[in-house]
Write a protein that holds these residues in place. Sequence first.
Motif, PDB file in Angstrom:
ATOM      1  N   GLN A  48       2.225   1.695  -3.322  1.00  0.00           N
ATOM      2  CA  GLN A  48       1.444   2.380  -4.442  1.00  0.00           C
ATOM      3  C   GLN A  48       0.962   3.662  -4.309  1.00  0.00           C
ATOM      4  OE1 GLN A  48      -2.051  -0.331  -3.640  1.00  0.00           O
ATOM      5  NE2 GLN A  48      -1.532  -1.755  -5.134  1.00  0.00           N
ATOM      6  N   GLN A  49       1.127   4.381  -3.062  1.00  0.00           N
ATOM      7  CA  GLN A  49       0.748   5.538  -2.628  1.00  0.00           C
ATOM      8  C   GLN A  49       2.001   6.593  -2.992  1.00  0.00           C
ATOM      9  OE1 GLN A  49      -0.103   5.697   1.750  1.00  0.00           O
ATOM     10  NE2 GLN A  49      -2.103   5.106   1.409  1.00  0.00           N
ATOM     11  N   GLN A  50       3.075   5.953  -3.030  1.00  0.00           N
ATOM     12  CA  GLN A  50       4.530   6.629  -3.291  1.00  0.00           C
ATOM     13  C   GLN A  50       4.374   6.871  -5.044  1.00  0.00           C
ATOM     14  OE1 GLN A  50       7.691   4.518  -1.922  1.00  0.00           O
ATOM     15  NE2 GLN A  50       7.472   5.652   0.294  1.00  0.00           N
ATOM     16  N   GLN A  51       3.837   5.882  -5.633  1.00  0.00           N
ATOM     17  CA  GLN A  51       3.928   5.783  -6.894  1.00  0.00           C
ATOM     18  C   GLN A  51       2.856   6.898  -7.294  1.00  0.00           C
ATOM     19  OE1 GLN A  51       3.231   1.977  -8.287  1.00  0.00           O
ATOM     20  NE2 GLN A  51       5.292   1.311  -8.260  1.00  0.00           N
ATOM     21  N   GLN A  52       1.661   7.036  -6.827  1.00  0.00           N
ATOM     22  CA  GLN A  52       0.543   7.684  -7.212  1.00  0.00           C
ATOM     23  C   GLN A  52       1.173   9.286  -7.047  1.00  0.00           C
ATOM     24  OE1 GLN A  52      -2.994   7.229  -4.788  1.00  0.00           O
ATOM     25  NE2 GLN A  52      -4.244   8.371  -6.394  1.00  0.00           N
ATOM     26  N   GLN A  53       1.634   9.502  -5.954  1.00  0.00           N
ATOM     27  CA  GLN A  53       2.317  10.813  -5.464  1.00  0.00           C
ATOM     28  C   GLN A  53       3.225  11.260  -6.729  1.00  0.00           C
ATOM     29  OE1 GLN A  53       3.795  10.859  -1.574  1.00  0.00           O
ATOM     30  NE2 GLN A  53       1.611  10.652  -0.806  1.00  0.00           N
ATOM     31  N   SER A  81       2.914  14.909 -13.549  1.00  0.00           N
ATOM     32  CA  SER A  81       1.811  15.525 -14.426  1.00  0.00           C
ATOM     33  C   SER A  81       1.581  17.003 -14.138  1.00  0.00           C
ATOM     34  CB  SER A  81       0.507  14.807 -14.186  1.00  0.00           C
ATOM     35  OG  SER A  81       0.133  14.980 -12.921  1.00  0.00           O
ATOM     36  N   ARG A 141       3.546  10.264  -9.811  1.00  0.00           N
ATOM     37  CA  ARG A 141       2.823  10.545 -10.838  1.00  0.00           C
ATOM     38  C   ARG A 141       2.092  11.889 -11.005  1.00  0.00           C
ATOM     39  NH1 ARG A 141       0.043   4.717 -10.987  1.00  0.00           N
ATOM     40  NH2 ARG A 141       1.844   3.585 -11.575  1.00  0.00           N
ATOM     41  N   GLN A 142       1.466  12.131  -9.829  1.00  0.00           N
ATOM     42  CA  GLN A 142       0.907  13.473  -9.496  1.00  0.00           C
ATOM     43  C   GLN A 142       1.712  14.775  -9.787  1.00  0.00           C
ATOM     44  OE1 GLN A 142      -1.296  13.388  -5.984  1.00  0.00           O
ATOM     45  NE2 GLN A 142      -3.195  12.197  -7.005  1.00  0.00           N
ATOM     46  N   GLN A 143       2.896  14.419  -9.321  1.00  0.00           N
ATOM     47  CA  GLN A 143       4.105  15.513  -9.251  1.00  0.00           C
ATOM     48  C   GLN A 143       4.673  15.665 -10.704  1.00  0.00           C
ATOM     49  OE1 GLN A 143       6.954  14.249  -6.557  1.00  0.00           O
ATOM     50  NE2 GLN A 143       5.597  14.800  -4.607  1.00  0.00           N
ATOM     51  N   LYS A 186       0.761  -1.097   0.014  1.00  0.00           N
ATOM     52  CA  LYS A 186       0.008   0.045  -0.047  1.00  0.00           C
ATOM     53  C   LYS A 186       0.952   1.305   0.039  1.00  0.00           C
ATOM     54  CE  LYS A 186      -3.837  -2.031   2.272  1.00  0.00           C
ATOM     55  NZ  LYS A 186      -4.781  -2.053   3.603  1.00  0.00           N
TER      56      LYS A 186
END
Length: 89
Positions: free
Chosen positions: A34-39, A45, A41-43, A31
Amino acid sequence: MGALVKFLLFAFVGYWIFKGVFRYFFGNMIKQAQQQQQQFRQQQSQASSQKTRPAGSNVDVEMNAQRKKPRKSSENYKGGEYVDYEEVK
């Protein structure tokens, strides 16, 4: 026949226990990853969508991640070059 049923039962129970132990020990790590990857990707983008302006310039530089290539279709195909056929003996 009884040995086969016993084997399948032990295999199923063993799989069920292994799955539960794996989720218990590694669930939080997965988990967090996954949260680190999502952050990340947001940075990325947000950084790529911002306009950049070089210092002392009047030029705006905008990065486009997707470029559309013209599709090749049978309507646009004009044929290839002719290659003479030679039979190999």
